[in-house]
Design an enzyme around this catalytic site. Structure first.
Site, short mmCIF file in Angstrom:
data_model
loop_
_atom_site.label_atom_id
_atom_site.label_comp_id
_atom_site.label_asym_id
_atom_site.label_seq_id
_atom_site.Cartn_x
_atom_site.Cartn_y
_atom_site.Cartn_z
N ASP A 191 -2.57 -5.74 9.77
CA ASP A 191 -1.71 -5.18 8.74
C ASP A 191 -1.20 -6.39 7.93
O ASP A 191 -1.28 -7.53 8.40
CB ASP A 191 -0.56 -4.37 9.34
CG ASP A 191 0.08 -3.46 8.28
OD1 ASP A 191 -0.15 -3.69 7.07
OD2 ASP A 191 0.83 -2.53 8.66
C1 BGC Z 1 1.33 -1.30 5.34
C2 BGC Z 1 -0.15 -0.91 5.38
C3 BGC Z 1 -0.79 -1.21 4.05
C4 BGC Z 1 -0.59 -2.68 3.74
C5 BGC Z 1 -1.20 -3.09 2.41
C6 BGC Z 1 1.53 -2.71 4.86
O1 BGC Z 1 2.86 -2.97 4.63
O2 BGC Z 1 1.90 -1.14 6.61
O3 BGC Z 1 -0.27 0.45 5.69
O4 BGC Z 1 -2.14 -0.86 4.10
O5 BGC Z 1 0.79 -2.97 3.67
O6 BGC Z 1 -0.51 -2.54 1.36
#
Ligand code: BGC
Length: 753
Positions: A231
């Site tokens: 993530d």
């Molecule tokens: C989120 C993800 C997301 C990523 C990119 C993170 O903060 O938890 O679900 O895909 O950011 O935007």
């Protein structure tokens, strides 16, 4: 374009290999031009495309290119319709391909452990089986268009509070039965190109550097052949993560972690073969998305908007209807509440779409009825306004029917923080009660990403739950309210009566960097059913403008023998009303002996379209896993033999049809260690001379008790005491010596095949 993965790998320098293991910027991987490796782009996800062009801010949240916004996960799962979700996946895949996006960051399959999780609007269900089926359909759809997916957030990311550091303290069984199942199903059924590793820790270890999770389970046991990415910003220790099986760090780490990889390979702390394997997988992943599709495909935003409207119509859940819906065309109506003009149709955070065309109920219904609008309350604040309230009540009095458009403001739920209560803003509850007091035909239309309490429920005539219905929500509301579309959504989560009733109430969101999953496997309806608790609306619940009858259930056998892995169940359902409609046939497995296991679990569902008077048969196949529990003692799935009821019906608390099957099973494999009891040994069917002698002495395991051993106790008491006795205690209580005990233990150890 083809990539010669092995050829490229053999020509890459150590620095190039390390560099490929992290992003170039927020959304792209690094290109290696001299070897013809292109940069590829990943983009959120899940219910539309959030493609940022040019510079992105440090959170990656600034404006993205316009894209159609579909209903979010909470609504999508309520469709209980895998064909619809697959079609959504195909549509998203076409859009991503058209935008030259290599991999879409979704679906988000974390389990709704508590209704307070700020991100529940994006997640699918409290039930892992349903979440898994939906996610697999989504992945199949997207990937059928040559675009990858990233199933997220792996794993046990069930809250926003301290999501980057908290440790989910959770049992192996709860992980397997509840929190990992949706990932497992998606991997096994759809082979997503990537998984996104969660920010949090599980039992003290960051998910991103957990070899059990990323290697043993994901690759070895489930057969995952894609890559794992972090993530955004979830990386802790780069080299540990690489060794655990995490290939791609996102977004860029400014080269810091790439340097670490190089240093550790040079010092010998990290085996270069581990890096090579990660790079090989990364190159294979990159190749998957560039080989099949060039030039970019085109897509039609207008058609997509129409599909968003259809999807919203299919995901809404009719929770109550005392004859007031559908509304009559041409009726004199009062539309009340700021959400009529400004519907909340998506959630905040990384899934936020720069929508193409948002429609509201006020405009979408304008040609269908004579509508007087009173704002009553603002959509984005909790502010009572007595003037607005009075005007709303008066409008309601003048109308044949009042439709209140209510919901949770953005500030009440979002990625980044959790909810603190289940209630709607007080100003809304106050207004609904005041309107319902003067207008018996009051309908409440809700725009929220997760359950709310409804203190006014018995005062209103109808409730329509739209969840966060996407950009076409207004048109979908017109379709549903006036009957062009017959509501067919079913709740993919329980609506509790009060926060204090919810399974994680005492353990959410934890403290001291830990959250204890004290409710274990009893999440969602598994909790409410075990405790026989009343709820506001049960899992699976939802009404229709027509009625359905369950007319028959048949099993193809009444005994599931040891070698058999499939039970076929046939259920008949009939539309007994006067409109065409869609029923969700739900199938639950109920063990007769539910000691230490849920009363019932969803193991099948099917969406069936039925014309008035039409009857259809739905066929389900249950495998042995459908009857099994995860046994921590043997670290494996195990089917406890016995009688199971297979029950079908419209929701988890209305299952009119049941049929029983007797499941056979091998004895539970015996684990021989210092805690092994005589009872366990006898139940396993494993015997040896030493155990025969003990059984005879104490009159257990089918032997007659001998009088002298009874002492002051009853037969039953003595037998139970002896059955619960660890083998090694027989030194104290059975007059045995250590040599005898060790001999028994040796003989009982599982035989090597
Ligand atoms: C989120 C993800 C997301 C990523 C990119 C993170 O903060 O938890 O679900 O895909 O950011 O935007």
């Amino acid at each position: 374009m083809k990539l010669d993965v092995e050829g490229i790998l053999s020509r890459m320098t150590l620095e190039e290999k390390a560099a490929l293991c992290s992003g170039a910027d927020f959304w792209k991987t690094k290109a290696i031009e001299r070897l013809g490796v292109p940069a590829v782009m990943v983009t959120d996800g899940p219910h539309g495309l959030r493609k940022q062009e040019g510079e992105s801010d440090h959170l990656g949240l600034n404006q993205s290119v316009r894209a159609v916004c579909y209903p979010s996960g909470a609504g999508l799962a309520s469709s209980f319709d895998t064909a619809l979700i697959r079609k959504l996946g195909e549509t998203l895949g076409e859009t991503a391909a058209g935008e030259k996006v290599h991999t879409l960051l979704g679906p988000a399959v974390n389990i709704k452990r508590s209704p307070l999780c700020g991100r529940n609007f994006e997640y699918l269900s409290e039930d892992p089986w349903l979440a898994g089926e939906m996610a697999a359909a989504y992945v199949q759809g997207v990937q059928s268009r040559g675009v990858g997916t990233s199933v997220k957030h792996f794993a046990a990311n069930n809250q926003e509070s301290e999501r980057m550091s908290v440790s989910a303290e959770v049992s192996e069984r709860a992980l397997r039965e509840i929190y990992l199942t949706a990932f497992e199903k998606t991997v096994r059924q759809a082979q997503p190109w990537t998984l996104m590793c969660a920010y949090n820790r599980i039992n003290g270890t960051y998910c991103c550097e957990n070899p059990w999770l990323l290697d043993q389970l994901l690759r070895r046991e489930w057969g995952f052949d894609g890559i794992v990415m972090t993530d955004w910003g979830a990386m802790n220790d780069r080299c540990r993560a690489l060794a655990a099986g995490l290939e791609l760090e996102m977004p860029a780490s400014g080269g810091e972690n790439d340097k670490k990889i190089v240093e550790q390979v040079k010092s010998g702390a990290l085996d270069e073969a581990v890096l090579d394997e990660a790079v090989r997988r990364l190159l294979c992943w990159i190749a998957k998305g560039i080989d099949p599709r060039e030039p970019a495909q085109s897509y039609d935003r207008q058609a997509q908007h129409e599909f968003a409207r259809e999807a919203a119509g299919r995901t809404a859940v009719l929770l109550k209807n005392e004859g007031v819906l559908p509304l009559k065309k041409g009726a004199k109506l009062a539309f009340i509440g700021g959400f009529a003009e400004h519907p909340r149709y998506q959630g905040g955070g990384s899934s936020h779409i720069n929508s193409v065309r948002v429609t509201n109920a006020l405009e979408s219904c304008a040609s269908l009825a004579e509508i007087e609008y009173a704002e009553g309350f603002a959509a984005d604040a909790d502010e009572s306004d007595s003037e607005k309230l009075r005007a709303a009540v008066e409008a309601a009095q003048r109308a044949e029917c009042a439709v209140i458009f209510a919901g949770l403001p953005d500030s009440y739920e979002s990625e980044g923080y959790d909810r603190t209560r289940l209630d709607l803003p007080a100003c809304q509850n106050e207004l609904i009660a005041a309107v319902a007091a003067v207008q018996p035909n009051t309908v409440v239309v809700l725009h929220n990403g997760s359950p709310v309490t409804m203190p006014w429920l018995d005062k209103v005539a109808a409730v329509l739950e739209m969840y966060l219905g996407g950009e076409a929500v207004g048109e979908a509301e017109a379709d549903l309210l006036f009957g062009a579309v017959n509501p067919s959504g079913r709740l993919a989560e329980t609506f509790p009566l009060r926060l204090e009733d919810t399974p994680a109430f005492l353990n959410f969101p934890g403290s001291g960097k830990k959250v204890t999953y004290g409710e274990g496997i009893y999440v969602g309806y598994r909790w409410y059913d075990a405790r026989k608790m009343a709820v506001l609306f049960p899992f699976g619940y939802g009404l229709s403008y027509t009625t359905f009858a369950y007319t028959g259930i048949e099993l193809d056998r009444n005994r599931l023998a040891m070698g058999e892995n499939q039970l076929t169940v046939r259920v008949r359902v009939k539309n007994t009303g006067t409109r065409s409609g869609r029923e969700t046939v739900q199938l639950y497995v109920r063990p007769e002996d539910h000691h230490d296991r849920p009363v019932q679990e969803l193991k099948g569902f099917a969406k069936v379209a039925l014309e008035p008077g039409e009857e259809k048969e739905v066929v389900f196949h249950l495998d042995r896993r459908s009857f099994s529990v995860y046994d921590e003692r043997i670290h494996d799935w195990y089917l406890p033999a016995g009688r199971y009821e297979i029950c079908a019906g419209p929701h988890s608390r209305a299952l009119p049809l049941c049929a029983a099957v007797e499941a056979e099973s091998a004895p539970r494999p015996l684990v021989v260690d210092e805690t092994t009891t005589l009872g366990e040994i006898l139940d396993s069917g494993r015997r040896c001379a030493g155990i025969d002698a003990v059984a005879k002495t104490f009159g257990i395991g089918g032997e007659e008790p001998s009088g002298e051993q009874l002492g002051a106790g009853t037969n039953q008491m003595m037998q139970e005491m002896m059955r619960g006795m660890p083998l090694r205690r027989l030194v104290t209580f059975g007059g045995m010596c250590w040599e005898q005990i060790e001999q028994i233990e040796k003989e009982l150890q599982p035989k090597e095949d």
